[in-house]
Design an enzyme around this catalytic site. Structure first.
Site, short mmCIF file in Angstrom:
data_model
loop_
_atom_site.label_atom_id
_atom_site.label_comp_id
_atom_site.label_asym_id
_atom_site.label_seq_id
_atom_site.Cartn_x
_atom_site.Cartn_y
_atom_site.Cartn_z
N CYS A 1 7.93 75.39 139.23
CA CYS A 1 9.37 75.40 139.49
C CYS A 1 9.37 74.71 141.06
O CYS A 1 10.50 73.77 141.13
CB CYS A 1 9.88 76.82 139.48
SG CYS A 1 9.55 77.88 138.14
N ASP B 1 8.39 84.03 138.73
CA ASP B 1 8.63 85.18 137.97
C ASP B 1 7.67 85.04 136.56
O ASP B 1 7.25 86.06 135.82
CB ASP B 1 10.18 85.18 137.24
CG ASP B 1 11.15 85.82 138.48
OD1 ASP B 1 10.64 85.66 139.74
OD2 ASP B 1 12.01 86.29 138.30
N CYS C 1 12.66 78.44 141.94
CA CYS C 1 12.46 79.53 141.13
C CYS C 1 13.34 80.61 141.53
O CYS C 1 13.98 80.68 142.80
CB CYS C 1 11.13 80.03 141.26
SG CYS C 1 10.63 81.20 139.92
N ASP C 2 13.79 81.65 140.90
CA ASP C 2 14.77 82.55 140.60
C ASP C 2 15.07 83.07 141.90
O ASP C 2 16.50 82.96 142.27
CB ASP C 2 14.27 83.52 139.85
CG ASP C 2 14.12 83.11 138.21
OD1 ASP C 2 14.26 82.02 138.15
OD2 ASP C 2 13.95 84.07 137.47
N LYS C 3 14.29 83.76 142.63
CA LYS C 3 14.90 84.26 143.69
C LYS C 3 15.02 83.59 144.91
O LYS C 3 15.70 83.82 145.97
CB LYS C 3 13.86 85.77 144.13
CG LYS C 3 13.75 86.46 143.02
CD LYS C 3 14.90 87.09 142.22
CE LYS C 3 14.65 87.51 140.99
NZ LYS C 3 14.10 86.78 139.94
N CYS D 1 12.32 77.03 135.12
CA CYS D 1 12.46 77.26 133.51
C CYS D 1 13.79 76.71 132.94
O CYS D 1 14.70 76.80 133.46
CB CYS D 1 12.24 78.82 133.28
SG CYS D 1 10.86 79.46 133.95
N GLU E 1 11.23 92.37 136.09
CA GLU E 1 11.96 91.98 134.84
C GLU E 1 11.21 92.59 133.58
O GLU E 1 9.97 92.48 133.63
CB GLU E 1 12.23 90.44 134.75
CG GLU E 1 13.23 90.19 135.78
CD GLU E 1 13.39 88.78 135.89
OE1 GLU E 1 14.18 88.00 136.58
OE2 GLU E 1 12.48 87.77 135.16
N SER F 1 14.96 89.29 132.72
CA SER F 1 14.87 87.80 132.85
C SER F 1 16.11 87.22 132.23
O SER F 1 16.55 87.68 131.09
CB SER F 1 13.62 87.05 132.26
OG SER F 1 13.70 85.56 132.10
#
Length: 552
Positions: A46, A78, A119-121, A191, A441, A467
């Site tokens: 990512c 993640d 990435c996510d966070k 992702c 998650e 997720s």
């Protein structure tokens, strides 16, 4: 300039001497300075390419008359940590990243800040830190990964998680699982569906913290490089006009972002993150706002995991600007809200190009679903609320016996050994913000359930989270969580749980007297971490109802 505190005056000669040692010359002491907090890492795809994007950004900054200084901040994958104790670090990292951006801004007195994220966070963490810094700045998203290909099918990381369930059910062979694993993730980028990273990147554009049109350019698309260079010029304009995030972020900005998440079937993690970002901006936001906005916002993007298309295909169709334009035209968001460029959202998407024949994004009149992708539920099982991605399920009601697990690993074992039956409600508890700690998650479990083919026949309830890749009747963020004695802590094996999405009800069918007796007997389990970061986090973190933010 704010940075003059560091670089000007006779008393700052020692500071200038140190800066000259790293190549800062007389010319650089006269121009704005920007801190670039880069969440690059070699540890996952990512954020793997962000070092290259940083070079493009620094080039653009220098062209615009800004001197850049690059720093690092952590990024937890993640996808890699999912289903392991490592997943506890994910949500915790949001706070660490926000602290990192704020720390650099304060420590060096920079005139502006940029957070390079993926990435996510890293997305919400970068935004939170930028707002705290109270200087002009940007959050720049590295972009989505390209879809993997197996035969004539596009794959994403969720394809691999679901293949694990298919393999456990005997539906695919070892070789077929291996084939999915090898091609699903072809290179750098986050992702590839409307999972958390892409959901939040869209929200950041709608909020105006990212240049409109930038975030949906995929990681490996040639256009990303030039757009990143141009971002340096966008930043200089914001500096010259002293345009700080708090100057243009409004409550309506956040309602717009909620509508965009709802309209695209986006990740339930957006609930946590938008609550947290709004708190930093001093704007009141609560769970009912998500419910109210979602109920009046139809789904207009056919995106994975509930739909067909990947984030790359969204970009080919017209990208986030097309979504924004259709939302404005349909009266679903307010196009008069300002952005970091000084233009309104409506002005930013005036020239949007829609690819002829694209089927990813539609108008309100041709919506895929009549109401949005988010639903907030209440009831005796979740007095303070719980969250469901309604776009991910066609079932609106379920009643069944509880199958109770006090951690994710035991639930995963039960799924893979086919101990979960049609009609069951899988309960995973003690995985909330305090209980885990870090509210991990449950994608490994939910994907295994879907992969085994029982996703349409079971439900899940957890005080953890999901997720953006999760689909099915999966309810998370149950509050109060088990660790603080919420009702979810008092469920016993076989208790009947009733879910009604049409009325927003999440009910444990156990009488009040029995629940009171169970509560009296209950003792909170001892937390695993006694010292260090995770122990501090468990002490300070708030309920998911408030975004799992750290208490002041």
């Amino acid at each position: 300039m704010k940075s003059d505190t560091i670089k000007q005056g006779s008393q700052q000669a020692p500071a200038r001497a140190m800066l000259r040692a790293i190549g800062i010359g007389d010319a650089e002491f006269k121009i704005p300075w920007v801190g670039i907090v880069n969440t690059w890492t070699e540890g996952m795809p990512c954020n793997f390419h962000l070092r290259d994007l940083a070079e493009d950004l620094k080039k653009g900054c220098k062209e615009a008359g800004i001197h850049p200084f690059e720093f690092g901040a952590p990024a937890i994958s993640d996808g890699i940590s999912m289903g392991t104790p490592g997943m506890r670090a994910s949500l915790v990292s949001r706070e660490v990243i926000a602290d990192s951006v704020e720390l650099v801004a304060q420590g060096y007195m920079y005139d502006a800040m940029v957070a390079l994220v993926a990435c996510d966070k890293t997305n919400p963490g970068g935004a939170m830190g930028l707002i705290r810094s109270n200087v002009p700045g940007l959050v720049l998203y590295g972009g989505s990964i390209a879809p993997g290909r197996l035969g004539d099918k596009n794959l994403t990381v969720v394809s691999v998680f679901e293949a694990v369930g298919q393999h456990a059910a005997g539906k695919i062979t070892d070789a077929e699982l291996d084939a999915v694993e090898r091609v699903a993730i072809p290179g750098a980028g986050a992702c590839g569906g409307q999972y958390t990273a892409n959901t939040m990147s869209m929200a950041l554009e709608v909020l105006g913290l990212s240049p409109v049109g930038y975030n949906s350019i995929p990681a490996t698309a040639p256009e990303k490089k030039e757009a990143t260079r141009k971002a340096g010029h966008v930043l200089m304009d914001a500096i010259q006009n002293n345009r700080k995030p708090k100057d243009f972020l409004t409550r309506q900005s956040f309602l717009n972002a909620i509508a965009a998440v709802s309209a695209t079937g986006g990740s339930t993690n957006a609930v946590l993150h938008l609550l947290a970002i709004a708190k930093e901006a001093g704007i009141h936001l609560e769970l009912k706002d998500f419910d109210e906005v979602s109920k009046r916002t139809p789904v207009i993007a056919n995106m994975r995991p509930w739909g067909v298309y990947t984030a790359w295909e969204l970009w080919e169709a017209g990208g986030i600007p097309l979504i924004i334009k259709n939302l404005i035209d349909g009266g679903m968001i307010d196009g008069n809200q300002m952005t970091v460029t000084g233009k309104t959202l409506a002005q930013e998407v005036e020239g949007v190009t829609e690819t002829e024949g694209q089927q990813v994004v539609v108008t309100r009149e041709h919506a895929f679903k009549p109401t949005g992708g988010l639903l907030v539920l209440h009831g005796n099982l979740a007095p303070d609320g719980a969250v469901l991605k309604l776009a991910g399920t066609e079932r609106h009601e379920h009643t069944g016996p509880a199958r109770v697990f006090d951690n994710e690993q035991s639930a995963m074992k039960a799924v893979l050994t086919k101990q979960i039956n049609h009609g069951d409600v899988v309960v995973i508890r003690y995985v909330g913000p305090k209980g885990a700690p870090g509210m991990p998650e449950m994608l490994s479990v939910t994907s295994a359930i879907v992969g085994e083919g029982i996703g349409e026949h079971v439900a899940m309830v957890t005080d953890g989270r999901f997720s953006g890749g999760t689909k099915g009747l999966m309810i998370g963020h149950v509050s109060p969580e088990a660790q603080v004695g919420g009702t979810i802590a008092h469920i016993r094996e076989g208790d009947i749980i009733h879910i009604n999405c049409d009325t927003g009800l999440l009910e444990l069918r156990v009488d009040e007297a029995t629940l009171a007796a169970r509560a009296k007997e209950w003792v909170a389990p001892e937390l695993e971490f006694k010292t260090g970061l995770f122990a501090r986090y468990a002490k300070l973190v708030s309920s998911a109802k408030y975004g799992a933010i750290l208490e002041d």
